[in-house]
Design an enzyme around this catalytic site. Structure first.
Site, PDB file in Angstrom:
ATOM      1  N   HIS A  79     -10.296   2.363  -0.534  1.00 52.58           N
ATOM      2  CA  HIS A  79     -10.471   1.992   0.879  1.00 52.58           C
ATOM      3  C   HIS A  79     -11.275   0.698   0.900  1.00 52.58           C
ATOM      4  O   HIS A  79     -12.326   0.600   1.531  1.00 52.58           O
ATOM      5  CB  HIS A  79     -11.145   3.109   1.677  1.00 52.58           C
ATOM      6  CG  HIS A  79     -10.407   3.438   2.937  1.00 52.58           C
ATOM      7  ND1 HIS A  79     -11.008   3.683   4.135  1.00 52.58           N
ATOM      8  CD2 HIS A  79      -9.070   3.536   3.183  1.00 52.58           C
ATOM      9  CE1 HIS A  79     -10.089   3.933   5.058  1.00 52.58           C
ATOM     10  NE2 HIS A  79      -8.909   3.858   4.504  1.00 52.58           N
ATOM     11  N   HIS A 104       0.816  -1.208   0.000  1.00 47.12           N
ATOM     12  CA  HIS A 104       0.000   0.000   0.000  1.00 47.12           C
ATOM     13  C   HIS A 104       0.853   1.262   0.000  1.00 47.12           C
ATOM     14  O   HIS A 104       0.483   2.272  -0.593  1.00 47.12           O
ATOM     15  CB  HIS A 104      -0.935  -0.013   1.220  1.00 47.12           C
ATOM     16  CG  HIS A 104      -2.058   0.954   1.133  1.00 47.12           C
ATOM     17  ND1 HIS A 104      -3.147   0.752   0.308  1.00 47.12           N
ATOM     18  CD2 HIS A 104      -2.275   2.138   1.746  1.00 47.12           C
ATOM     19  CE1 HIS A 104      -3.977   1.766   0.431  1.00 47.12           C
ATOM     20  NE2 HIS A 104      -3.478   2.629   1.298  1.00 47.12           N
TER      21      HIS A 104
END
Length: 730
Positions: free
Chosen positions: A90, A44
């Site tokens: 998300h 990420h």
């Protein structure tokens, strides 16, 4: 506490990565240091499996002020104005806790934008759920929509456009991609590069808690049966605090106090401090006792890895601390001098008068892993040969009813009614059109934005699918009269350790790059989200493209609703009858194999630019691009929006009528023009070698498809608008 390889693996690091850390440090890291490495080296934050391929994307252009590498991309919209924008995922948090996952996704992307000095002016989203029959889908959908609306509405930022899709591949891993646009003056853009020695490092915003610890690491892992245990890694948002933080930051930005500013997003204080130091080629020293905490006895490890929301890290000019503190005190926000910049090129952490971590910044950033993963190329599937007699027993009206009420086509009004799309008073095209449009306050200019993805096409052939999603976004901007400028992308895929998934990623990126380059539509920001899978089953490849374009005179904006009886309806672009991967093939014939429609980038560019020239000359009354469902679905939506009918001409095309109406050939638009302008329109399109033909004429009511088929506008509306509310209330 010293750590071992097993603890490193529990943190998501690989065995060889742990060995590399020990080699770089020339010692064994302690737990805090290991936590910092695990945060900075996960997918990420480090893009370790994607960096190699992302470097190939076109990122420069005449209108590009800032490309990838900052909190968000920045483009020039003339007159000293700029737009800051980005899309981010998300996904994992939203599957675990849909309301807070979606809400904090919106909050995080808005901070990325206003940390650069821009006031957010519009939000968009791309959300993807499992089969409508799956037991979790309805609750996940409801929670995500409430989370997006709850945060955006409280912030007073309009949600102007979006996309929602359903596919069984998302049953175990939904996607929530949030996008924000902000407006800033070109001479007041702020960056995250630290500069100067002994400059105060300031913490502002909310207090730090234990929520969201390991959030970035969790986003870099697959789901398993222990998913419920991951709820503590989901951040908790407070939009009212973020609103105060926005106003306080913008007030401070009016002066000349700020050297650098960075949102505390994924990996919190860890990533924000290290990224600032890395960009400035400096060191940073932090006293963790000075970090405002809302929970007692928080450890250095917890403070550094917390992903508590609504926080910023600022490097100030020395001597400006009191001035800045007054502003944050006024907005009732925490303000604390927690450290200073140094020439050590290390991140140095102190707690209770002891040094608890010392790591060279370059080991965390420049020396982070970069993998050239093995990947498999996807062959272009063979075309299906649809026998014409397969259509014999099908009635066009029955097909149309089934497709218009399909959850991927039907009206999403149930969703966007829950978003405030008119707050701030500048929204001039609401959700439900090809693009959302907001006026640049106090000017004649408007900015259009759209977000698109095409997972089915990308799954069938990633290279073609990657091109198509960029072209689709381009068409959506053109359809409202906007000149496309640049895109942001959110690349959602399964595990990069799986060769098929990695191949999907590589080829989608290649397709995106080819289309972006040809269309002069550069990529200025983005996000990669890997490991979207449960156990070994990954999602369909889903690159989401968020595009932004400029309308120089908002009064020339185009909408899709039919305007006036007796106006002529034209189709721009040729219909060859491509049925593979179409909604018709998948829903009516249950055929899910075959190639996606071909993307001809020359035609995409030529057709789009020609349409923009017609719009500029005031010759177009309404326009809509043709995508899912083909000509008949595009026409139906124009009829529904305008509450007018159409009488179709008998198709000159030699292909079967059903293929003509439901094929998903690319590069096509439907436009409405006045009869008196037909000759001029024909002349311009002929001059530009744009294929076009007359489709029909607008009438008072009914869609008259042929001598046997007539559908009333009320019927079209009932097919298209009732499915969602019925589904959510049942």
């Amino acid at each position: 506490m010293l750590v071992n390889e097993n603890i490193a693996i529990e943190h998501g690091l690989k065995s060889d990565e742990y060995k590399k850390i020990c080699k770089l440090l020339k010692r064994t890291p302690n737990l805090t240091e290991l936590g910092i490495f695990s945060a900075m080296w996960n997918e990420h934050c480090s893009y370790k499996s994607s960096r190699l391929h992302l470097k190939k994307l076109p990122t420069k252009g005449k209108k590009v002020i800032q490309g990838p590498g900052e909190n968000a991309g920045v483009i020039d919209i003339e007159d000293g104005d700029a737009i800051v924008f980005k899309i981010e995922s998300h996904n994992h948090p939203s599957f675990i806790e849909p309301y807070q996952g979606a809400a904090t996704g919106v909050g995080g992307i808005m901070r990325d934008v206003f940390t650069m000095g821009a006031r957010p002016i519009a939000n968009l989203n791309s959300i993807h759920f499992g089969s409508t029959q799956h037991k979790k889908t309805k609750n996940l959908l409801r929670g995500v929509v409430h989370g997006i609306g709850g945060y955006g509405n409280c912030m007073g930022v309009p949600t102007i456009a979006g996309q929602t899709s359903f596919d069984s591949s998302y049953n175990g891993n939904i996607l929530v991609n949030a996008m924000t646009l902000g407006l800033v003056k070109k001479n007041k853009i702020f960056y995250s590069k630290a500069a100067g020695l002994d400059k105060p490092v300031i913490y502002v915003g909310s207090k730090t808690g234990r929520d969201g610890i390991h959030g970035a690491s969790m986003a870099s892992a697959s789901f398993d049966e222990k998913i419920e245990e991951k709820k503590p890694t989901v951040q908790v948002g407070d939009p009212f605090t973020e609103k105060l933080l926005l106003e306080a930051c913008l007030e401070l930005m009016e002066g000349d106090s700020i050297i650098a500013i960075q949102d505390m997003g994924a990996a919190g204080l860890t990533s924000s401090s290290i990224e600032m130091a890395s960009k400035g080629n400096l060191g940073i020293e932090i006293n963790l006792n000075k970090v405002p905490c809302r929970e007692s006895q928080m450890t250095p490890y917890e403070i550094m890895l917390s992903e508590s929301q609504e926080r910023m890290l600022i490097i100030l000019e020395k001597g400006k601390e009191e001035l800045a503190k007054k502003i944050f005190d006024k907005w009732n926000l925490d303000f604390s001098v927690i450290g200073k910049t140094t020439n050590s090129k290390n991140i140095e952490l102190f707690f209770d008068n002891k040094q608890v971590a010392k790591i060279p910044v370059n080991t965390l950033v420049e020396n982070s892993p970069m993998y050239d993963r093995k990947w498999k190329k996807t062959k272009l599937p063979k075309k299906n040969k649809f026998k014409k007699d397969v259509y014999n027993d099908l009635k066009i009206q029955d097909i149309l009813k089934k497709i218009l009420s399909n959850p991927n086509i039907c009206s999403k009004e149930w969703i966007w009614q829950q978003y405030d799309h008119t707050v701030m008073g500048d929204t001039i095209q609401k959700p439900g059109g090809d693009s959302g449009v907001v006026r640049v306050h106090g000017t004649e200019k408007a900015v259009a934005a759209s977000v698109d993805s095409s997972a089915v096409y990308c799954w069938a052939h990633p290279l073609t699918g990657g091109k198509q999603v960029v072209a689709e976004n381009w068409r959506n901007l053109v359809s409202v009269g906007a000149t496309p400028i640049a895109i942001t992308n959110c690349l959602n895929f399964g595990s990069p350790e799986n060769e098929e998934n990695m191949g999907e990623f590589v080829e989608c990126v290649q397709g995106i790059g080819e289309a972006s380059k040809y269309l002069n539509f550069p990529v200025v920001s983005g996000n990669v989200s890997f490991y979207n899978q449960t156990k070994e089953v990954g999602i369909k490849p889903t690159p989401s493209i968020g595009g932004v374009g400029l309308i120089k005179d908002y009064k020339k904006m185009i909408t899709m609703d039919f305007k006036e009886n007796n106006n002529i309806v034209l189709i721009i672009g040729k219909t060859e009858g491509h049925m593979d991967q179409s909604l018709f093939a998948r829903i009516i014939l249950d055929k899910k194999n075959g190639p996606p429609p071909e993307v001809n980038l020359f035609n995409e560019k030529n057709n789009g630019q020609s349409l923009l020239s017609l719009i500029e000359k005031g010759l177009v009354k309404s326009a809509h691009d043709i995508s899912l469902g083909g000509i008949i679905v595009a026409l139906s939506k124009m009829c529904i929006k305008g509450n007018r009918g159409i009488k179709l001409n008998k198709a000159k095309n030699l292909i079967n009528e059903i293929e003509y109406l439901f094929a998903e050939d690319q590069g096509r638009y439907i436009i409405e023009i006045n009869q008196k302008d037909l000759n001029e329109v024909n002349k311009i399109l002929d001059k530009n070698s744009v294929y076009h033909e007359e489709l029909g004429i607008i009438i008072e009511k009914d869609m008259i498809i042929n001598s046997k088929t007539k559908v009333s506008i009320d019927e079209l509306k009932s097919y298209n608008t009732n499915w969602f509310s019925n589904y959510m209330s049942s």
